[in-house]
Design an enzyme around this catalytic site. Structure first.
Site, short mmCIF file in Angstrom:
data_model
loop_
_atom_site.label_atom_id
_atom_site.label_comp_id
_atom_site.label_asym_id
_atom_site.label_seq_id
_atom_site.Cartn_x
_atom_site.Cartn_y
_atom_site.Cartn_z
N SER A 127 -49.80 6.48 -9.55
CA SER A 127 -50.77 5.87 -8.64
C SER A 127 -50.10 5.42 -7.35
O SER A 127 -48.86 5.28 -7.28
CB SER A 127 -51.44 4.67 -9.31
OG SER A 127 -50.56 3.56 -9.30
N ARG A 168 -37.84 2.67 -20.32
CA ARG A 168 -39.23 3.06 -20.07
C ARG A 168 -39.38 4.57 -19.83
O ARG A 168 -40.37 5.18 -20.22
CB ARG A 168 -39.78 2.29 -18.87
CG ARG A 168 -39.90 0.79 -19.12
CD ARG A 168 -40.33 0.06 -17.86
NE ARG A 168 -41.57 0.58 -17.33
CZ ARG A 168 -42.78 0.25 -17.79
NH1 ARG A 168 -42.90 -0.64 -18.76
NH2 ARG A 168 -43.87 0.77 -17.27
N ASP A 187 -51.99 5.53 -20.23
CA ASP A 187 -51.28 4.25 -20.13
C ASP A 187 -50.53 3.95 -21.43
O ASP A 187 -50.97 4.35 -22.51
CB ASP A 187 -52.30 3.14 -19.82
CG ASP A 187 -51.62 1.88 -19.31
OD1 ASP A 187 -50.42 1.92 -18.99
OD2 ASP A 187 -52.31 0.85 -19.24
N GLY A 188 -49.43 3.23 -21.31
CA GLY A 188 -48.74 2.73 -22.50
C GLY A 188 -47.37 3.35 -22.74
O GLY A 188 -46.72 3.02 -23.74
N ASN A 241 -47.93 2.59 -8.08
CA ASN A 241 -46.75 2.75 -8.94
C ASN A 241 -45.42 2.72 -8.17
O ASN A 241 -44.35 2.57 -8.77
CB ASN A 241 -46.84 4.03 -9.78
CG ASN A 241 -47.82 3.94 -10.92
OD1 ASN A 241 -48.37 4.95 -11.38
ND2 ASN A 241 -48.09 2.73 -11.41
C1 FPP Z 1 -48.56 4.47 -17.41
O1 FPP Z 1 -47.84 3.89 -18.47
C2 FPP Z 1 -48.05 5.79 -17.15
C3 FPP Z 1 -47.54 6.20 -15.95
C4 FPP Z 1 -47.47 5.34 -14.78
C5 FPP Z 1 -46.98 7.53 -15.81
C6 FPP Z 1 -47.77 8.63 -16.47
C7 FPP Z 1 -46.87 9.74 -16.61
C8 FPP Z 1 -46.74 10.52 -17.68
C9 FPP Z 1 -47.61 10.50 -18.86
C10 FPP Z 1 -45.64 11.47 -17.63
C11 FPP Z 1 -46.03 12.87 -17.70
C12 FPP Z 1 -47.01 13.36 -16.74
C13 FPP Z 1 -46.94 14.58 -16.23
C14 FPP Z 1 -48.03 15.13 -15.41
C15 FPP Z 1 -45.76 15.42 -16.47
P1 FPP Z 1 -47.01 2.59 -18.18
O2 FPP Z 1 -45.65 2.98 -17.75
O3 FPP Z 1 -47.73 1.72 -17.19
O4 FPP Z 1 -46.97 1.92 -19.57
P2 FPP Z 1 -46.99 0.36 -19.86
O5 FPP Z 1 -48.34 -0.15 -19.44
O6 FPP Z 1 -46.81 0.30 -21.34
O7 FPP Z 1 -45.86 -0.27 -19.11
#
Ligand code: FPP
Length: 257
Positions: free
Chosen positions: A80, A48, A35-36, A83
């Site tokens: 998820s 983002r 996350d983040g 998402n």
């Molecule tokens: C949550 O951060 C992250 C995600 C929803 C996506 C996770 C994806 C990756 C790390 C990309 C790479 C993965 C692979 C397998 C290639 P957020 O967007 O919710 O962050 P925030 O809480 O700061 O908004």
């Protein structure tokens, strides 16, 4: 057009599941809620998706660290079932990132001995992505050094609902006696049926939530919530969390005498 990939439970899950407990004190199976990314990008005045791309680089670093750190199973939460509520731009960008990640990483993952699996419902994913996922699973199927599981369109409640549906079908078809449904039976219908339960679940970015991730499987996992945003999460921090896990006393509901 998206397509379903029905699974034959009796073939997929009968015998392969391994027990979780590590031979040493370190966690054998680590699951991570990455996350983040969004906040990391926003703090830099960037879109983002810039954060998600930076997050993908961290995935590589952490996968590479696993053999040295004794982590045999790594499960990461990439997208998820919730998402999809993000903007169309972000969702499309993430899907494109997953396609590119798989295409770009396939050779290296094969060479490194990483076995890749995907969990989650593939029905809503586009056919091109599903085809890349299938190919990567197939190409790495003989590998055993690290087992990387990527949760993509995954939600624990959705997984349990899909599992229950298949279990009910087996009962209706006379393949399963309701008397035999117990704590051992249900996990055989989960997407994670061949994996041991996670020993340690890490969530980055300071949020202390589980967010519908591996709810059944993590019933006895240890948790670490760290403030670091995922794109800043390093191998050194990963190693520190594994060390701290080693000092914990896991009792699984029992008492130590
Ligand atoms: C949550 O951060 C992250 C995600 C929803 C996506 C996770 C994806 C990756 C790390 C990309 C790479 C993965 C692979 C397998 C290639 P957020 O967007 O919710 O962050 P925030 O809480 O700061 O908004």
């Amino acid at each position: 057009m998206a397509r379903a990939t029905p699974r034959d439970i009796s073939v997929t899950c009968d015998s392969a599941v391994e027990t979780s407990s590590a031979a040493g004190r370190g966690p054998r199976h680590v699951a991570i809620i990455m996350d983040g990314n969004g906040r990391w990008a926003t703090m830099r005045g960037r879109p983002r998706l810039f954060g998600h791309h930076a997050g993908a680089k961290r995935v590589r670093e952490i996968v590479e660290a696993c053999p040295d750190l004794g982590v045999k199973y790594l499960t990461i939460f990439a997208f998820s079932t919730e998402n999809w509520k993000r903007t169309q731009v972000e969702v499309a960008g993430l899907m494109s990132l997953f396609r590119r990640y798989i295409t770009r990483e396939t050779r290296q993952l094969c060479d490194e001995g990483v076995r890749v699996r995907f969990i989650g419902d593939r029905v809503r994913l586009d056919a091109k992505l599903v085809s890349l996922m299938d190919t990567l699973e197939l190409m790495t199927a003989q590998n055993d050094k690290v087992h990387l599981t990527i949760a993509l369109n995954y939600g624990s409640r959705d997984e349990v609902a899909r599992a229950t549906k298949r279990l009910a079908e087996d009962v209706a078809q006379g393949r399963l006696d309701p008397k035999d449904v117990d704590e051992e039976t249900l996990p055989k219908y989960l997407d994670t049926c061949v994996l041991p339960d996670p020993d340690l679940v890490i969530r980055t970015s300071g949020e202390a939530r589980i967010s519908n991730f591996l709810l059944w499987q993590s019933a006895y996992a240890e948790y670490e919530f760290v403030d670091t945003l995922w794109p800043d999460f390093t191998r050194a921090e990963f190693a520190r969390l594994l060390d701290s896990y080693s000092a914990r006393d896991r009792r699984f509901g029992a008492v130590t005498v």
